[in-house]
Design an enzyme around this catalytic site. Structure first.
Site, PDB file in Angstrom:
ATOM      1  N   HIS A  83      29.967 -76.541  59.392  1.00  0.00           N
ATOM      2  CA  HIS A  83      30.242 -75.976  60.747  1.00  0.00           C
ATOM      3  C   HIS A  83      31.301 -76.972  61.640  1.00  0.00           C
ATOM      4  O   HIS A  83      30.961 -78.122  61.496  1.00  0.00           O
ATOM      5  CB  HIS A  83      28.771 -76.009  61.739  1.00  0.00           C
TER       6      HIS A  83
ATOM      7  N   ASP B 188      52.301 -70.330  56.285  1.00  0.00           N
ATOM      8  CA  ASP B 188      53.221 -69.157  55.909  1.00  0.00           C
ATOM      9  C   ASP B 188      53.921 -70.144  54.733  1.00  0.00           C
ATOM     10  O   ASP B 188      53.755 -71.436  54.601  1.00  0.00           O
ATOM     11  CB  ASP B 188      54.301 -68.869  56.847  1.00  0.00           C
TER      12      ASP B 188
ATOM     13  N   ARG C 131      54.081 -76.189  68.347  1.00  0.00           N
ATOM     14  CA  ARG C 131      54.580 -76.585  66.901  1.00  0.00           C
ATOM     15  C   ARG C 131      53.806 -78.106  66.421  1.00  0.00           C
ATOM     16  O   ARG C 131      53.139 -78.179  65.657  1.00  0.00           O
ATOM     17  CB  ARG C 131      55.826 -76.712  66.774  1.00  0.00           C
TER      18      ARG C 131
ATOM     19  N   ASN D  83      51.525 -69.297  60.975  1.00  0.00           N
ATOM     20  CA  ASN D  83      50.667 -70.277  60.766  1.00  0.00           C
ATOM     21  C   ASN D  83      49.217 -70.504  61.758  1.00  0.00           C
ATOM     22  O   ASN D  83      49.268 -70.193  62.769  1.00  0.00           O
ATOM     23  CB  ASN D  83      51.271 -71.815  60.920  1.00  0.00           C
TER      24      ASN D  83
END
Lengths: 151, 151
Positions: free
Chosen positions: B22, B30, B113, B137
């Site tokens: 959990h 990618d 990013r 991503n």
């Protein structure tokens, strides 16, 4: 744990079942079985405290049985019993397999103890359950998952 | 392969997803993603040739998303785009998640990013797909599978 997958199928057990290919065999053994010695050089996983019916049902929820052979299931024949004899637990496990659509009674073959050991020697892996009933040892042969052949 | 389990879920990937607990997070990246360097010390699995939509659908077929947090899914915000912008592929993946009942659009958070890279640093593992679309991503946070609390 994962969605829709029996929680008895641990990460290692799930990986093991998934990596087996067509015709590979897995042994589901009781708690007295010689898993350590017969399993030397193989993967041996343990399910302590878990009975054979529960273990078998969990494995067969994802594991396809081989339909290229008449008897993809084998069990260890109780010593000194006549052909056709099955212990209560063996009858229960086989009845569960029928109820879940995995295998009918005629698809389950009795193997004398030492013939069973030979078969274990060629198996891919052993799962030792916590089953305390004696003679509760099974071999399951893996089948295929395939798309329909194109017409 | 196993019955009822997406064949993209290889033995190793199935084990990985199953052993996560959990709140653990998995990165679906990618083909240009820095999986090797950011994944140093972690498990990095590869799905060459497999697009993000297909990979995401396979993972989410067994992987429960965390419903203890508002946004169990994060994706890498396309550089130099306004808040709320999502690439076509991001919209498709998020729409797939909605259609499969995994997560609604509002449960998916954009991460710049370098914030995304920080998140990757805390992730359990990385799956690098063959997705050739840039900025494809995602991070998925694992939820629980539990029986109903007894009343």
């Amino acid at each position: 744990m994962l969605k829709g997958i029996d929680p008895l199928l641990s990460p290692d057990l799930l990986k093991l079942l998934c990596e087996m290919g067509h015709g590979d065999e897995i042994v589901l053994a009781d708690a007295n079985f010689t898993a350590g010695s017969l399993g030397r050089g193989k993967t041996v996983l343990r399910l302590p405290g878990i009975g054979m019916r529960q273990a078998c049902a969990a494995v067969l929820s994802v594991f396809p049985l081989d339909d290229f052979v008449a008897q993809p299931v084998a069990y260890m024949q109780v010593g000194d019993t006549p052909a056709g004899y099955r212990s209560e637990l063996q009858r229960e496990v086989i009845s569960d397999m029928g109820a879940s659509g995995s295998a009918g009674s005629e698809q389950c073959e009795a193997l004398e103890r030492f013939a069973f050991y030979d078969r274990v020697g060629r198996a891919y892996a052993i799962v030792q359950t916590g089953e305390l009933q004696a003679w509760a040892n099974f071999v399951l042969k893996k089948g295929v998952i395939a798309e329909e052949l194109r017409k």
